[in-house]
Motif scaffolding. Sequence first.
Motif, PDB file in Angstrom:
ATOM      1  N   ALA A   1       0.834  -1.208   0.000  1.00 44.60           N
ATOM      2  CA  ALA A   1       0.000   0.000   0.000  1.00 44.60           C
ATOM      3  C   ALA A   1       0.869   1.258   0.000  1.00 44.60           C
ATOM      4  CB  ALA A   1      -0.921  -0.003   1.212  1.00 44.60           C
ATOM      5  N   VAL A   2       1.888   1.280   0.848  1.00 48.24           N
ATOM      6  CA  VAL A   2       2.771   2.449   0.920  1.00 48.24           C
ATOM      7  C   VAL A   2       3.532   2.623  -0.385  1.00 48.24           C
ATOM      8  CG1 VAL A   2       4.807   3.403   2.071  1.00 48.24           C
ATOM      9  CG2 VAL A   2       2.970   2.384   3.430  1.00 48.24           C
ATOM     10  N   ARG A   3       3.996   1.512  -0.956  1.00 47.07           N
ATOM     11  CA  ARG A   3       4.726   1.595  -2.221  1.00 47.07           C
ATOM     12  C   ARG A   3       3.855   2.204  -3.312  1.00 47.07           C
ATOM     13  NH1 ARG A   3       4.732  -1.145  -6.759  1.00 47.07           N
ATOM     14  NH2 ARG A   3       3.266  -2.706  -5.942  1.00 47.07           N
ATOM     15  N   LEU A   4       2.621   1.747  -3.414  1.00 52.95           N
ATOM     16  CA  LEU A   4       1.721   2.266  -4.434  1.00 52.95           C
ATOM     17  C   LEU A   4       1.359   3.731  -4.159  1.00 52.95           C
ATOM     18  CD1 LEU A   4      -0.658  -0.804  -4.836  1.00 52.95           C
ATOM     19  CD2 LEU A   4       0.940   0.070  -6.554  1.00 52.95           C
ATOM     20  N   ALA A   5       1.151   4.064  -2.891  1.00 55.98           N
ATOM     21  CA  ALA A   5       0.789   5.440  -2.550  1.00 55.98           C
ATOM     22  C   ALA A   5       1.882   6.420  -2.951  1.00 55.98           C
ATOM     23  CB  ALA A   5       0.507   5.546  -1.051  1.00 55.98           C
ATOM     24  N   ASN A   6       3.132   6.024  -2.759  1.00 55.76           N
ATOM     25  CA  ASN A   6       4.262   6.904  -3.080  1.00 55.76           C
ATOM     26  C   ASN A   6       4.728   6.770  -4.520  1.00 55.76           C
ATOM     27  OD1 ASN A   6       4.367   7.985  -0.480  1.00 55.76           O
ATOM     28  ND2 ASN A   6       5.760   6.392   0.255  1.00 55.76           N
ATOM     29  N   HIS A   7       4.043   5.963  -5.301  1.00 55.72           N
ATOM     30  CA  HIS A   7       4.436   5.721  -6.681  1.00 55.72           C
ATOM     31  C   HIS A   7       3.855   6.808  -7.593  1.00 55.72           C
ATOM     32  CE1 HIS A   7       5.832   3.508 -10.137  1.00 55.72           C
ATOM     33  NE2 HIS A   7       4.597   3.383 -10.629  1.00 55.72           N
ATOM     34  N   THR A   8       4.296   8.030  -7.367  1.00 57.82           N
ATOM     35  CA  THR A   8       3.840   9.178  -8.134  1.00 57.82           C
ATOM     36  C   THR A   8       4.808  10.314  -7.881  1.00 57.82           C
ATOM     37  OG1 THR A   8       2.075  10.823  -8.372  1.00 57.82           O
ATOM     38  CG2 THR A   8       2.314   9.822  -6.218  1.00 57.82           C
ATOM     39  N   ARG A   9       4.878  11.236  -8.817  1.00 57.70           N
ATOM     40  CA  ARG A   9       5.754  12.398  -8.617  1.00 57.70           C
ATOM     41  C   ARG A   9       5.060  13.492  -7.810  1.00 57.70           C
ATOM     42  NH1 ARG A   9       3.880  12.575 -13.851  1.00 57.70           N
ATOM     43  NH2 ARG A   9       2.916  14.525 -14.540  1.00 57.70           N
ATOM     44  N   PHE A  10       3.740  13.320  -7.547  1.00 61.65           N
ATOM     45  CA  PHE A  10       3.009  14.273  -6.719  1.00 61.65           C
ATOM     46  C   PHE A  10       3.126  13.897  -5.242  1.00 61.65           C
ATOM     47  CE2 PHE A  10       0.800  14.495 -10.832  1.00 61.65           C
ATOM     48  CZ  PHE A  10       0.777  15.864 -11.041  1.00 61.65           C
ATOM     49  N   GLY A  11       2.838  14.866  -4.367  1.00 63.05           N
ATOM     50  CA  GLY A  11       2.878  14.575  -2.937  1.00 63.05           C
ATOM     51  C   GLY A  11       2.102  15.591  -2.125  1.00 63.05           C
ATOM     52  N   LEU A  12       0.845  15.797  -2.486  1.00 60.30           N
ATOM     53  CA  LEU A  12       0.066  16.820  -1.797  1.00 60.30           C
ATOM     54  C   LEU A  12      -0.724  16.267  -0.622  1.00 60.30           C
ATOM     55  CD1 LEU A  12      -0.607  19.804  -1.753  1.00 60.30           C
ATOM     56  CD2 LEU A  12      -2.546  19.338  -3.273  1.00 60.30           C
ATOM     57  N   ALA A  13      -1.488  15.183  -0.828  1.00 60.80           N
ATOM     58  CA  ALA A  13      -2.390  14.717   0.221  1.00 60.80           C
ATOM     59  C   ALA A  13      -2.588  13.211   0.121  1.00 60.80           C
ATOM     60  CB  ALA A  13      -3.735  15.435   0.128  1.00 60.80           C
ATOM     61  N   ALA A  14      -3.176  12.648   1.178  1.00 60.93           N
ATOM     62  CA  ALA A  14      -3.513  11.220   1.213  1.00 60.93           C
ATOM     63  C   ALA A  14      -4.555  10.987   2.283  1.00 60.93           C
ATOM     64  CB  ALA A  14      -2.276  10.365   1.495  1.00 60.93           C
ATOM     65  N   GLY A  15      -5.306   9.904   2.121  1.00 62.52           N
ATOM     66  CA  GLY A  15      -6.260   9.474   3.137  1.00 62.52           C
ATOM     67  C   GLY A  15      -5.940   8.048   3.561  1.00 62.52           C
ATOM     68  N   VAL A  16      -6.112   7.759   4.842  1.00 62.50           N
ATOM     69  CA  VAL A  16      -5.861   6.421   5.381  1.00 62.50           C
ATOM     70  C   VAL A  16      -7.105   5.981   6.136  1.00 62.50           C
ATOM     71  CG1 VAL A  16      -4.436   5.012   6.906  1.00 62.50           C
ATOM     72  CG2 VAL A  16      -3.388   6.872   5.589  1.00 62.50           C
ATOM     73  N   TRP A  17      -7.636   4.808   5.756  1.00 66.78           N
ATOM     74  CA  TRP A  17      -8.870   4.294   6.364  1.00 66.78           C
ATOM     75  C   TRP A  17      -8.584   2.975   7.077  1.00 66.78           C
ATOM     76  CZ3 TRP A  17     -13.247   7.168   6.430  1.00 66.78           C
ATOM     77  CH2 TRP A  17     -13.258   8.300   5.607  1.00 66.78           C
ATOM     78  N   THR A  18      -8.632   3.014   8.412  1.00 66.46           N
ATOM     79  CA  THR A  18      -8.402   1.839   9.241  1.00 66.46           C
ATOM     80  C   THR A  18      -8.885   2.139  10.648  1.00 66.46           C
ATOM     81  OG1 THR A  18      -6.702   0.365  10.169  1.00 66.46           O
ATOM     82  CG2 THR A  18      -6.039   2.619   9.723  1.00 66.46           C
ATOM     83  N   SER A  19      -9.294   1.107  11.378  1.00 67.48           N
ATOM     84  CA  SER A  19      -9.672   1.283  12.781  1.00 67.48           C
ATOM     85  C   SER A  19      -8.500   1.052  13.721  1.00 67.48           C
ATOM     86  CB  SER A  19     -10.819   0.322  13.143  1.00 67.48           C
ATOM     87  OG  SER A  19     -10.426  -1.017  12.935  1.00 67.48           O
ATOM     88  N   ASP A  20      -7.339   0.696  13.175  1.00 73.36           N
ATOM     89  CA  ASP A  20      -6.132   0.453  13.960  1.00 73.36           C
ATOM     90  C   ASP A  20      -5.339   1.758  14.039  1.00 73.36           C
ATOM     91  OD1 ASP A  20      -3.540  -0.190  14.827  1.00 73.36           O
ATOM     92  OD2 ASP A  20      -3.642  -2.203  13.976  1.00 73.36           O
ATOM     93  N   VAL A  21      -5.373   2.396  15.205  1.00 74.24           N
ATOM     94  CA  VAL A  21      -4.723   3.703  15.362  1.00 74.24           C
ATOM     95  C   VAL A  21      -3.223   3.605  15.120  1.00 74.24           C
ATOM     96  CG1 VAL A  21      -4.227   5.565  16.983  1.00 74.24           C
ATOM     97  CG2 VAL A  21      -6.497   4.523  16.944  1.00 74.24           C
ATOM     98  N   GLY A  22      -2.608   2.552  15.635  1.00 77.24           N
ATOM     99  CA  GLY A  22      -1.172   2.386  15.425  1.00 77.24           C
ATOM    100  C   GLY A  22      -0.827   2.271  13.956  1.00 77.24           C
TER     101      GLY A  22
END
Length: 471
Positions: free
Chosen positions: A378-399
């Motif tokens: 997931a992290v690899r795909l999220a950072n697989h872009t030359r942009f870096g403005l925003a992101a959303g993370v959906w999980t009930s695991d706070v850690g």
Amino acid sequence: MEVISPIDGAVFATVGEHTVADAERALATAAAAQPAWAATAAGERGRLLHRVADLIRRDRESLAELESRNTGKLLADTRREVERAADCFTYYAGWADKVLGRTIPVPGDFHTYTERVPFGVALGIIPWNVPLFFAAKKMAPALAFGNATVVKPAPETPLTAMALRDLVIEAGIDEDLVHVVVGGREVGAALVTSPDSHLVVVTGHPDTGRAIARAAADTLTPVGLELGGKSPQLVFTDADLDAAADAISLGVFATAGQMCIAGSRLLVHEQVHEPLLERLADRVTRLRVGDPFSPDSDLGPQITSAQRDKTLSFIEGAAGEGARLVGQASLPDDPRLADGYFVPPSLFDQVHPDSTLAQEEVFGPVLGITTFRDEADAVRLANHTRFGLAAGVWTSDVGRAHAISRQLRVGNVWINTYRVLSDLVPFGGFGDSGYGRENGEDAVNLYTTTRATWTSLRAGVPTLFSQARSQ
């Protein structure tokens, strides 16, 4: 210049287009007026900015209607944006008298202190997607911290920036301090390269940002850039899928997708891919595209015909790169809207991470889905872009949420929510999303610079000076 409404493709206003000479005159006038404004008591500057906020709220309905007519955005959205513009002036009004320096305990008999001082003339260049609020976002901090301000709106959407200047002047701020310059690239280039532009703050496309940064380098003018985005939303197996589906839909289809923070790359764990896809397809197909003045509409048109055509090219080209169209809304059938710049909100599945749809900013209501296997994927795909403005993370695991957030190369992360903004919170990005930060305390650092002052506490020749002379 003719101003066209994207609702029906008709000309509804004309404005005078400034020349290069006009632009240079505006900068010179602002530069001449700025020292007196900087010398004005900070509390008085704040009082005047509060007055601007009051006037914006007084005219909230006419400003919202003008913004909707010029941009095609829902009236409900532009009403909120008018309030955001007023809040922006209120916020920086409060900051005006709270910009502090420091005393520094340097070795020797010296009293040494710093102060934050304005640059002079702050040039703000804004895009067409949120013209009133972005004009406020450039004017308010510049004025609060003692700068003059020149704002260049996109030529397609100049009207509310011009109206805002009128309100600033009505509030009692010298008209020589605040200018709105309307024109094309030649005028923009003249503004950026002028020695009377002392700071350039840009919201716009990465190509525009690059061109401005290169031009400003010739005069060594500092630049702040808030550019585009290709923001990922990461959905894990323990996410609340209904809440995620709602926020994801709003995060890419609201305002017809014309947001730099649009969460247009949906990365979903393969175990929850099908149930989330089902929810999103249902929401997309039920979206109502239509007249932004109708309370029944969920989104209006694209702001320009060129942007409409660009978005349609993404939709038409996605299938050729292997993506599968799984949901699409209908276009309006009202004959009054036949010439408007409408596009159908579209949902694509099986989007390859290297495809055009996954890598290029659409700036339209198009969402692409890609699955991942685990957190590292997931992290690899999220950072697989030359942009870096925003992101959303959906999980009930706070850690997990915070661990993932730390690994994302973006300037803004939302956890179990999306597209929540405030003048109190720094905003900006990495890579093709630009550099520098607006909002909050970071705005002080953007719109002012540091001056240090040394004073000798010994009578006669200062100690360090006499030592240097003896050597």
